[in-house]
Design an enzyme around this catalytic site. Structure first.
Site, PDB file in Angstrom:
ATOM      1  N   HIS A 218       0.875  -1.196  -0.062  1.00 47.34           N
ATOM      2  CA  HIS A 218       0.027   0.094   0.002  1.00 47.34           C
ATOM      3  C   HIS A 218       0.689   1.235  -0.050  1.00 47.34           C
ATOM      4  CE1 HIS A 218      -3.664  -2.080   1.774  1.00 47.34           C
ATOM      5  NE2 HIS A 218      -3.674  -2.267   0.267  1.00 47.34           N
TER       6      HIS A 218
ATOM      7  N   CYS B 243     -10.924   7.041 -16.637  1.00 45.31           N
ATOM      8  CA  CYS B 243     -10.488   7.647 -15.513  1.00 45.31           C
ATOM      9  C   CYS B 243     -10.307   6.536 -14.273  1.00 45.31           C
ATOM     10  CB  CYS B 243     -11.428   8.612 -15.126  1.00 45.31           C
ATOM     11  SG  CYS B 243     -13.070   8.364 -14.409  1.00 45.31           S
TER      12      CYS B 243
END
Length: 547
Positions: free
Chosen positions: A172, A483
């Site tokens: 992460h 997107c």
């Protein structure tokens, strides 16, 4: 190339010596838990990307998990202090996740560790000794490990690279660093004495190598490598070069913005293809006023100096970031409940406030409105009516706005795909959110690691859905922007371009790289590849074709 900014171990909190009191220990735990959750919500507002916000949301969900709280309070009742109880409760889950052999579960163990450490620090205890940053002007951080919170704090610190002894390129922390445009190398067993403050170093993110105190020959070699590089070096060297294909077709590369401060690397983009407004609604105490919203939207638009800026209305609910200031009802299945545009239309007062703010910010600026989670033409007609109502009110109040402001809709649901031909007649552009689209097309929870194979842009059904949307948009003469996360996949660029996509919106740190990739493509070849992809019957066939 840069200089090291040192970090040193901070002193640990002293052990508690007062008499044990179970009620007091429970209070200490829950007070620290609430403080941690509140701080993380504030942190989410400054996260540099949607990925960062999602990771923080995941940590908040872990902290809220009643199973964890029950286990901690049970251990306290058995005679353990709050810190010891939290350590013990988390340890077994950390070990299970870390040794699972599954990459996603291993990442969850990192999240659990950070949640534990965050709560412990707010109880005046520490799980590990954190590192304090020493005052110096270095632009490369060397650290044992960094938490998500520490990484986000680097945004305003002028950091160019991070070197860590722990972690992986898929962690992460790595995801967030990439979205910030910061080079990172993990698993480096550096000598702390050698990595002193102010020492010169070279961090090669492509090769995963780090050179401390490089020789003149090594520095010169890397300078030449940057100049001669066929990809990364040229992308850095020509960040403002237009993204025009080899056969002369211009493809816009815009950036996603998820917080008020716009990163400097965004200046290389062709505008903001997606401004996520959720960061404005993270406050525990109040919803932002119309004036506050208009001011923020105006400043974001001004930072792009006349380039187009697409502002998406609030996208709350489901697995989205927790938005405390917006009222919501408890739902058994929030992913299929009151979220996105549905939630906005159900709260007309707040929705009108946001629409009015965006309209005001559009005065003298190239601003457009984008609505999320659309499932029907009726929803768009409702938005059009509200926009007209807001225009009339602003006009009566003598407040200026852009008369020809455009309205677009997110394509994220099977309903929107199937009705794309009808929707195209009532909006000015489409934006395809590939993350949610894959989830809903494949009926696979994208937050569930067991569903990762199904919830993929490489699934034939997902790509055929994208192609249908592009065909409907082309027939209606409106543009399509990609997107979602897949917008920044280099191997998907030629596929999307072959389908007719001429605009992408990616994290700011990826703009230059994507523009460079586009300059190497030929649209005719892209169309040929897209045709083969659409004829493929399995995910494996598609992956073989594009890799």
């Amino acid at each position: 190339m840069g200089r090291i900014r040192s970090r040193s171990a901070a002193s640990s909190a002293s052990a508690e010596t007062e008499a044990f009191d179970a009620d007091l220990e429970r209070m200490r735990f829950f007070d620290a838990l609430l403080e941690f959750e509140g701080d993380m919500k504030k942190l989410a507002a400054s996260a540099p990307s949607k990925e960062g916000k999602d990771i923080i949301s995941g940590q908040i969900m872990i902290a809220r998990d009643p199973v964890l709280s029950d286990e901690v309070t049970g251990l306290i009742d058995s005679g353990k202090r709050a810190g010891e109880a939290l350590e013990q409760a988390c340890r077994k889950y950390e070990d299970l996740l870390r040794t699972s052999g599954d990459e996603l579960f291993m990442e969850r163990s990192e999240d659990l560790f950070e949640v534990k450490s965050g709560i412990l620090s707010r109880m005046g205890e520490t799980s590990d000794t954190p590192e304090d940053e020493q005052e110096n002007d270095g632009d490369v951080i060397f650290a044992e490990r960094l938490s998500v919170a520490e990484v986000i704090s680097l945004l305003d610190d002028g950091i160019k690279a991070v070197v860590m002894k722990t972690g992986t390129a898929t962690s992460h922390v790595a995801v967030i660093l990439r979205s910030m445009g910061i080079t990172a190398v993990f698993g480096v067993a550096y000598d702390s004495d050698e990595a002193a403050s102010g020492t010169e170093c070279i961090v090669d993110g492509n090769r995963g190598t780090v050179i401390v105190s490089p020789s003149e020959d090594e520095k010169n070699a890397y300078k030449k490598l940057i100049e001669q590089s066929g990809d990364g070096g040229k992308a850095v060297k020509e960040p403002y070069a237009p993204s025009v294909t080899m056969d002369g077709i211009t493809i816009d590369v815009m950036c996603n913005i998820g917080f008020e401060k716009v990163p400097g690397v965004s200046s290389a983009s062709d505008g903001a293809g997606l401004v996520r407004t959720e960061f404005l609604f993270m406050s525990e105490s109040k919803v932002p006023t119309e004036d506050e919203q208009a001011d923020v939207y105006s400043r974001i638009a001004d930072s792009f100096r006349g380039k187009p800026v697409v502002i998406r209305t609030l996208d709350a609910g489901g697995d989205k970031d927790p938005v405390s200031s917006v009222s919501s009802v408890r739902e058994e299945n929030p992913a299929l409940g009151l979220r996105g545009l549905r939630a906005s239309l159900s709260d007309r007062e707040h929705f009108k406030r946001q629409i009015r703010a965006i309209l005001r910010a559009s005065d003298g600026r190239d601003v457009s409105i984008l609505v999320p989670m659309v499932t029907s033409v009726g929803e768009i007609l409702n938005v059009r009516n509200i926009m007209e109502e807001c225009r009339s009110e602003l006009g009566a109040e003598g407040k200026a706005y852009r008369a020809d402001i455009k309205l677009g809709c997110m394509i994220e649901t099977p309903a929107a795909v199937l009705c794309a031909d009808a929707l195209a007649g009532d909006v000015d552009f489409f934006s395809i959110g590939t993350n949610d689209l894959a989830q809903y097309i494949m009926c696979a929870d994208r937050t569930n690691p067991l569903m990762s194979e199904l919830c993929s842009i490489y699934q034939p059904a997902v790509l055929r859905a994208v192609n249908r949307v592009c065909e409907c948009a082309s027939a209606a003469g409106i543009p399509v922007t990609i997107c979602g996360e897949a917008a920044s996949y280099p191997d998907m660029l030629p596929v999307f371009i072959g389908m007719g996509v001429k605009s992408f919106s990616v994290d700011p740190g990826r703009v230059s790289e994507m523009k460079h990739q586009i300059r190497k493509l030929n649209v005719w070849s892209c169309r040929e590849l897209a045709g083969m992809i659409l004829r493929a019957g399995t995910k494996n066939e598609i992956e073989k074709l594009i890799r």
